[in-house]
Design a protein around this motif. Structure first.
Motif, short mmCIF file in Angstrom:
data_model
loop_
_atom_site.label_atom_id
_atom_site.label_comp_id
_atom_site.label_asym_id
_atom_site.label_seq_id
_atom_site.Cartn_x
_atom_site.Cartn_y
_atom_site.Cartn_z
N GLU A 116 -4.35 9.57 -67.26
CA GLU A 116 -3.94 8.47 -68.15
C GLU A 116 -4.50 8.74 -69.53
O GLU A 116 -5.72 8.73 -69.73
CB GLU A 116 -4.45 7.13 -67.62
CG GLU A 116 -3.93 5.97 -68.45
CD GLU A 116 -4.19 4.63 -67.77
OE1 GLU A 116 -3.41 4.25 -66.89
OE2 GLU A 116 -5.18 3.99 -68.11
N ASN A 117 -3.60 9.04 -70.48
CA ASN A 117 -4.05 9.31 -71.85
C ASN A 117 -3.89 8.06 -72.70
O ASN A 117 -3.07 7.19 -72.39
CB ASN A 117 -3.23 10.46 -72.45
CG ASN A 117 -3.80 10.93 -73.78
OD1 ASN A 117 -5.02 10.87 -74.00
ND2 ASN A 117 -2.94 11.37 -74.67
N MET A 118 -4.70 7.97 -73.75
CA MET A 118 -4.72 6.80 -74.63
C MET A 118 -4.99 5.53 -73.81
O MET A 118 -4.38 4.49 -74.01
CB MET A 118 -3.41 6.68 -75.42
CG MET A 118 -2.99 8.00 -76.08
SD MET A 118 -1.72 7.79 -77.32
CE MET A 118 -1.03 9.43 -77.42
N ALA A 119 -5.90 5.66 -72.84
CA ALA A 119 -6.15 4.59 -71.87
C ALA A 119 -6.75 3.36 -72.54
O ALA A 119 -6.42 2.23 -72.16
CB ALA A 119 -7.08 5.10 -70.77
N VAL A 164 3.12 11.42 -75.52
CA VAL A 164 2.08 10.80 -74.69
C VAL A 164 0.77 11.60 -74.73
O VAL A 164 -0.22 11.20 -74.15
CB VAL A 164 2.52 10.62 -73.21
CG1 VAL A 164 3.75 9.73 -73.11
CG2 VAL A 164 2.77 11.95 -72.54
N GLY A 165 0.80 12.74 -75.42
CA GLY A 165 -0.41 13.56 -75.52
C GLY A 165 -0.45 14.69 -74.51
O GLY A 165 -1.51 15.23 -74.21
N LYS A 166 0.72 15.09 -74.02
CA LYS A 166 0.79 16.16 -73.02
C LYS A 166 0.17 17.47 -73.54
O LYS A 166 -0.64 18.09 -72.85
CB LYS A 166 2.24 16.39 -72.61
CG LYS A 166 2.46 17.62 -71.74
CD LYS A 166 3.93 17.84 -71.44
CE LYS A 166 4.78 17.89 -72.68
NZ LYS A 166 4.44 18.99 -73.61
N SER A 167 0.56 17.86 -74.76
CA SER A 167 0.05 19.12 -75.30
C SER A 167 -1.45 19.03 -75.58
O SER A 167 -2.19 20.00 -75.36
CB SER A 167 0.80 19.50 -76.58
OG SER A 167 2.16 19.67 -76.30
N THR A 168 -1.87 17.88 -76.07
CA THR A 168 -3.30 17.66 -76.32
C THR A 168 -4.09 17.83 -75.02
O THR A 168 -5.13 18.50 -74.99
CB THR A 168 -3.51 16.23 -76.87
OG1 THR A 168 -2.70 16.08 -78.03
CG2 THR A 168 -4.96 15.95 -77.19
N VAL A 169 -3.56 17.25 -73.95
CA VAL A 169 -4.24 17.36 -72.65
C VAL A 169 -4.18 18.81 -72.15
O VAL A 169 -5.18 19.35 -71.69
CB VAL A 169 -3.61 16.39 -71.62
CG1 VAL A 169 -4.14 16.66 -70.22
CG2 VAL A 169 -3.90 14.94 -72.01
N ILE A 206 -8.26 6.66 -76.51
CA ILE A 206 -7.75 6.98 -77.85
C ILE A 206 -8.99 7.32 -78.68
O ILE A 206 -9.93 6.53 -78.73
CB ILE A 206 -7.05 5.74 -78.47
CG1 ILE A 206 -5.83 5.35 -77.63
CG2 ILE A 206 -6.66 6.01 -79.92
CD1 ILE A 206 -5.19 4.04 -78.05
N ASP A 207 -8.98 8.49 -79.27
CA ASP A 207 -10.20 8.92 -79.93
C ASP A 207 -9.87 9.65 -81.23
O ASP A 207 -9.06 10.58 -81.23
CB ASP A 207 -10.99 9.84 -78.99
CG ASP A 207 -12.36 10.13 -79.54
OD1 ASP A 207 -13.31 9.45 -79.12
OD2 ASP A 207 -12.47 11.03 -80.40
N VAL A 208 -10.50 9.21 -82.29
CA VAL A 208 -10.20 9.78 -83.61
C VAL A 208 -10.60 11.26 -83.67
O VAL A 208 -9.85 12.09 -84.18
CB VAL A 208 -10.91 8.97 -84.72
CG1 VAL A 208 -10.68 9.62 -86.08
CG2 VAL A 208 -10.40 7.54 -84.73
#
Ligand code: ADP
Length: 361
Positions: free
Chosen positions: A272-275, A115-120, A310-312
């Motif tokens: 909220e990631n990848m919203a 879900v992008g936990k580490s990214t966050v 969501i961002d490239v």
């Protein structure tokens, strides 16, 4: 000043001795169960109660009573009493290292992987640093550490000092530690519970974290016993829960909230990631549905900290080991992370407010 602090610590010890250790029958402090007792000038008192593994349950009410007792000592504002189920002899606290001099510890959690936990966690840590705070990042995902990749530390290894303490690696203005620094990445990461626990203990207690304003913990995904035990090991200021907008993920957010309720750490809020995905013409496409995490947060009474699209560029920065917030601070997504960091800090202050003390003249 130091004398005053020593005096405060002595009075707390004496008060703890009014509680009986259920096994030896001695006063709780005299029994040796209390370790790492620290009193700070702001009246914050923290200590650990080390319970024997097989009867740890017995010590849950003892911890509660010890916390109340310490809080009743004049001059004490807040008390953090951590209960660990270890033999005391196994883990002598080391004053040079550990998290005793870390002001705030914030865990980043998610109910599942991807879900992008580490990214966050990494970008949030960089956001704290950009706000002028001395910041550390501890990657506790023993099953799939991502710090070496996300931070670009690669095969660099932390130095072990003569006293066997590990020095964290500096990366992008952060002090960082990860199981990925200690274990050869090509060796299979099969951890049994006990091994994971001792690795985690080493990364908390045997690392020279020094003076930090904030330490961000990247927890392993999930809300099971492993995570609960882990967050009980450290005096958390609170937790940030990361979710994507799908309904499935939202059921998991509820589990995450329930887990932190159990550990008594306040939930600082939901991210909220990848919203959504912003198309080149500026329109927002809500690929996974709209506003789900915000709704669930409202439903369960947890604060909502913000959305990350969501961002490239964000994805590419992860792959390149160059966190977006540190390397492109003007990027719109970096600004989002700084806003989320600020909101989380405001909630740390609000939710950890010391109880008002009443002075009688
Ligand atoms: P987790 O820690 O929850 O398993 P990661 O942080 O490793 O998840 O992210 C999983 C993948 O998704 C990574 O490739 C990461 O770069 C990508 N990713 C995470 N958040 C975003 C985002 N907001 N936009 C684009 N890619 C993202």
């Amino acid at each position: 000043m130091n004398n005053q602090l020593a005096d405060l610590a002595e009075r707390v010890k004496a008060r703890l001795d009014t509680i009986k250790d259920p096994i030896s029958g001695k006063g709780l402090f005299t029994s040796g169960r209390v370790t790492g007792l620290e009193a700070r000038s702001d009246g914050k008192v923290s200590f650990t109660i080390e319970a024997p593994k097989d009867v740890a349950e017995l010590y849950v009410p003892v911890r509660d009573r010890a916390e109340d007792a310490a809080r009743s000592v004049e001059g004490v504002s807040t008390v953090i009493a951590v209960l660990t189920a270890e033999a005391a002899a196994n883990a002598p606290p080391k004053s040079a290292g550990g998290v005793a001099r870390v002001k705030q510890i914030i865990a980043v959690a998610s109910a599942k992987g991807g879900v992008g936990k580490s990214t966050v966690a990494v970008n949030l840590a960089c956001a704290f640093a950009s706000l002028g705070m001395k910041t550390g990042l501890l990657d506790l995902d023993v099953y799939g550490p991502s710090a070496p990749t996300l931070l670009g530390t690669g095969a660099k290894k932390p130095r072990m000092r003569d006293d066997k303490m590990l020095e964290p690696l500096d990366a992008h203005g952060l002090k960082t530690m990860s199981i990925g620094y200690l274990v050869d990445p090509s060796s299979p990461m099969i951890w049994r519970g006990a091994m994971a626990t001792s690795a985690v203990r080493q990364m908390i207690d045997e690392v020279v974290w020094g003076d930090l304003d904030v330490l961000v913990l990247d927890l392993p995904p999930g809300t099971g016993d492993v995570q609960v035990t882990l967050v009980q090991r450290v005096p958390l200021s609170g937790a940030v829960i990361v979710s994507t907008p799908q309904e499935m993920a939202l059921a998991d957010v509820r589990r995450g909230l329930a887990m932190f309720e159990k550990t008594r750490a306040p939930v600082l809020g939901v991210v909220e990631n990848m919203a959504y995905f912003e198309t080149p013409d500026g329109k927002r496409a809500h690929i996974f549905g709209e506003g789900g995490a915000r709704r669930v947060a409202a439903e369960v009474g947890a604060p909502f900290l913000g959305e990350i699209p969501i961002d490239v560029a964000l994805r590419e920065s992860c792959d390149a080991g160059a966190p977006l917030v540190a390397t492109q601070p003007e990027h719109a997504v970096s600004k989002r992370f700084r806003e989320i960091a600020t909101a989380a800090l405001a909630n740390v202050a609000r939710m950890n407010k010391p109880a008002p003390t009443i002075r009688v003249k």
